[in-house]
Design an enzyme around this catalytic site. Structure first.
Site, mmCIF file in Angstrom:
data_model
loop_
_atom_site.group_PDB
_atom_site.id
_atom_site.type_symbol
_atom_site.label_atom_id
_atom_site.label_comp_id
_atom_site.label_asym_id
_atom_site.label_seq_id
_atom_site.Cartn_x
_atom_site.Cartn_y
_atom_site.Cartn_z
ATOM 1 N N HIS A 119 -3.641 -4.610 0.326
ATOM 2 C CA HIS A 119 -2.913 -5.885 1.641
ATOM 3 C C HIS A 119 -2.948 -6.969 1.411
ATOM 4 C CE1 HIS A 119 -2.696 -1.629 3.712
ATOM 5 N NE2 HIS A 119 -3.122 -1.630 2.812
ATOM 6 N N GLU A 134 -1.604 -8.790 3.497
ATOM 7 C CA GLU A 134 -1.419 -9.698 5.087
ATOM 8 C C GLU A 134 -2.746 -9.725 5.631
ATOM 9 O OE1 GLU A 134 -0.793 -6.259 3.820
ATOM 10 O OE2 GLU A 134 -2.008 -4.438 5.743
ATOM 11 N N CYS A 150 0.729 -1.284 -0.183
ATOM 12 C CA CYS A 150 -0.382 -0.069 -0.382
ATOM 13 C C CYS A 150 0.599 1.396 0.083
ATOM 14 C CB CYS A 150 -1.244 0.015 1.013
ATOM 15 S SG CYS A 150 -2.530 0.788 0.239
HETATM 16 N N1 GLN Z 1 -1.846 6.922 2.725
HETATM 17 C C1 GLN Z 1 -1.738 5.814 1.989
HETATM 18 C C2 GLN Z 1 -3.415 6.112 0.424
HETATM 19 O O1 GLN Z 1 -4.698 6.115 1.326
HETATM 20 C C3 GLN Z 1 -1.898 5.176 1.618
HETATM 21 C C4 GLN Z 1 -2.892 3.676 2.426
HETATM 22 C C5 GLN Z 1 -2.333 2.381 3.364
HETATM 23 O O2 GLN Z 1 -1.081 2.591 3.222
HETATM 24 N N2 GLN Z 1 -3.321 2.045 4.031
HETATM 25 O O3 GLN Z 1 -3.532 6.771 -0.399
#
Ligand code: GLN
Length: 544
Positions: free
Chosen positions: A508, A510, A382
């Site tokens: 994600h 995970e 992410c």
């Molecule tokens: N801050 C970034 C976004 O909003 C990544 C978010 C995250 O890592 N969950 O796109």
């Protein structure tokens, strides 16, 4: 008809109620029962999506896009129970629903009160949480008996049990037997008092699960039984695990918890299947063939719970290779002003997890650069993937002013940017790109080789995206966009295809890793780190 198990907690928080609940589900599934699991949280936030990871730990995202309590992660990792937005209810959610109904006029003429309106709504949430076709619904009540906030929930489950009748509901209470080193003994009084709190409300626990540092004596068991009005065979000890939380189902089975549960619910006729898979897993953790060290460079590393699913998925990836994964937790901010080599030297791989906001981002970018220059495996998740794109844009593609518009809205090259629909969003709660989206994987890439398939479903939680205006120049410089969400043309995976593992994912992974089914990306990342460690340890081959 669905039967219910309610799991409450006493004495102190952090007793591992979520893990115990998940383990109960495992034991019932081993008996061939279809199980659902639900968490009721007494806080007033509608969901934990707006809480700081420092305060509440990770936000766990379900397949259908709900932002939920991290205990749901344990439920999904341990069991096969269907987990979705009905699997987590909060005081905030319950009250909003009651207030919505009140405004609509559903209660016209009535004074709307905690009993019966809030408690009815809680019972409605419990019925919804017990998914269709469930034999046993396991419901964990957050908080500790005696908390003001938990009261309506305890009252609701008391009423619920009364309606369902005896034999259809089982109350499990998790407590602590503290060990006093000064006197060298374990104490039962806090357990007695916390059971007393439940009984004041009208709940008599059927089973007590007692967390303890060391085994309890038969005399203690008898004493707890007598004072708490629970049969001795229903006083179950849960001694601290030696190596991994994945031992808990085995331990609780050995203590007879599943026999006690099925006896209370009248399900004795079910046959328990052997726990061979969990035994094998325990051995993988307890007797590893070596270890590997991974640096996790993040903003919230002070709190272990903030990256719970990441640490678990790394452990699963390690177990897949019979290796223990040692995690070196590094505060991203520190990498901003210190030489990355000082902090990262000796690790076998670098992982940058998700995150939000400016603080520490430059440190994450430096960590990516260091891993790239050292030839180490890298895994960006992410915000970590976004950091990988920024680093590549700046240092390889030579795109000056490359940044994310999250941190620098006026930057010269917003390689990570907001999509048009996200620009209109004003509310912060539940408005990110959330939940599972299909990702098509490009043939011939690392991602394709690792997944072994061309379509995957992975879960998201972010606002910003890879900016396709920069796709050409970045690809020309050697970045491969190996996964896309085709319906919107969004880049989901980027990689350096000539490396064993240098990969970033916008989603994600995970959240979907389980100890018995490690996520392929985590298994491959740990595998690459093992290779890297072996190569570093091998004596240099003399060139002819
Ligand atoms: N801050 C970034 C976004 O909003 C990544 C978010 C995250 O890592 N969950 O796109």
């Amino acid at each position: 008809m669905t039967k219910f198990i309610f799991v409450t907690g006493g004495v102190v928080s952090s007793l591992g109620k979520g893990i115990t609940t998940a383990a109960i589900a495992v034991l019932l599934e081993k008996r061939g029962l279809r199980v659902s699991i639900q968490k009721l949280d007494p806080y007033i936030n509608v969901d934990p999506g707006t809480m700081s990871p420092f305060e509440h730990g990770e936000v766990y995202v379900t397949e259908d896009g709900a932002e939920t309590d991290l205990d749901l992660g344990h439920y999904e990792r341990f069991s096969h129970a269907p987990i979705n937005r009905y699997s987590n209810a909060t005081t905030g959610g319950i009250y909003s629903e009651v207030i919505r109904k009140e405004r609509r006029g559903d209660y016209l003429g009535k004074t709307v009160q905690v009993i019966p309106h809030i408690t009815d709504q809680i019972q409605e949430a419990i019925r919804q949480g017990a998914q269709r076709g469930t034999d046993v619904a396991v419901v964990e009540i957050g908080g500790t008996a005696g908390d003001i906030e938990s009261l309506p929930f305890l009252e609701a489950i008391r009423q619920f049990a009364l309606k369902l009748g005896k034999g259809n509901v089982c109350f499990v209470h998790l407590t602590l037997l503290p060990y006093l080193s000064a006197s060298g003994e374990m104490k039962t009084k806090p357990t007695q008092q916390s059971v007393g709190k439940l009984r004041e409300i009208g709940i008599q626990p059927d089973i007590l699960v007692c967390r303890c540092e060391r085994p309890m004596t038969e005399e203690m068991r008898r004493k707890i039984s007598l004072f708490c009005n629970v049969a001795p065979c229903d006083v179950i000890q849960e001694v601290d695990v030696a190596t991994t939380i994945y031992e808990v189902p085995l331990d609780l089975k050995r203590e007879g918890l599943d026999d006690a549960l099925v006896a209370h619910l009248g399900l004795e006729r079910t046959q328990a299947a052997p726990m061979d898979d969990w035994e094998d897993l325990r051995r993988r953790f307890a007797e590893p063939e070596g270890e590997v060290e991974i640096a996790v460079v993040g903003k919230y590393i002070q709190l272990h719970d903030a990256y719970k699913s990441i640490y678990e998925a790394l452990a699963h990836g390690g177990a897949a290779h019979r290796r223990r994964v040692r995690v070196r937790k590094i505060a991203a901010e520190e990498v901003c002003d210190r030489d990355p080599a000082e902090l990262l030297a000796g690790v076998d791989g670098v992982l940058v997890p998700g995150g939000f906001g400016e603080r520490g981002l430059e440190g994450k970018i430096r960590a990516v650069q260091w891993a790239r220059e050292q030839g180490l495996p890298f895994f960006g998740i992410c915000f970590g993937m976004q950091a990988m794109v920024i680093e590549f844009a700046r240092n390889v593609a030579g795109l000056e002013g490359a940044h994310t518009s999250e941190v620098d809205p006026g930057c010269a090259a917003p390689v990570i940017d907001l999509m048009r629909e996200q620009r209109q969003v004003e509310d912060k709660g539940a408005t990110m790109r959330l939940g599972a989206y299909p990702c098509r994987i490009l043939d011939g890439t690392r991602a394709a080789a690792i997944y072994g398939r061309d379509m995957v479903l992975e879960r998201h939680r972010h606002r910003w995206e890879f900016n396709n205006d920069y796709k050409r120049p970045l690809e020309d410089a050697g970045l491969t966009c190996s996964g896309v969400y085709e319906a919107r043309g969004l880049v989901e995976i980027v990689e350096l295809s000539d490396r064993p593992f240098f990969l970033g994912v916008q989603y994600h992974p995970e959240y979907k890793s389980k100890p018995l089914e490690p996520h392929p990306l985590f298994a491959a990342f740990v595998g690459a780190a093992i290779e890297c460690r072996a190569a570093a340890a091998a004596p240099p081959t003399s060139k002819a």
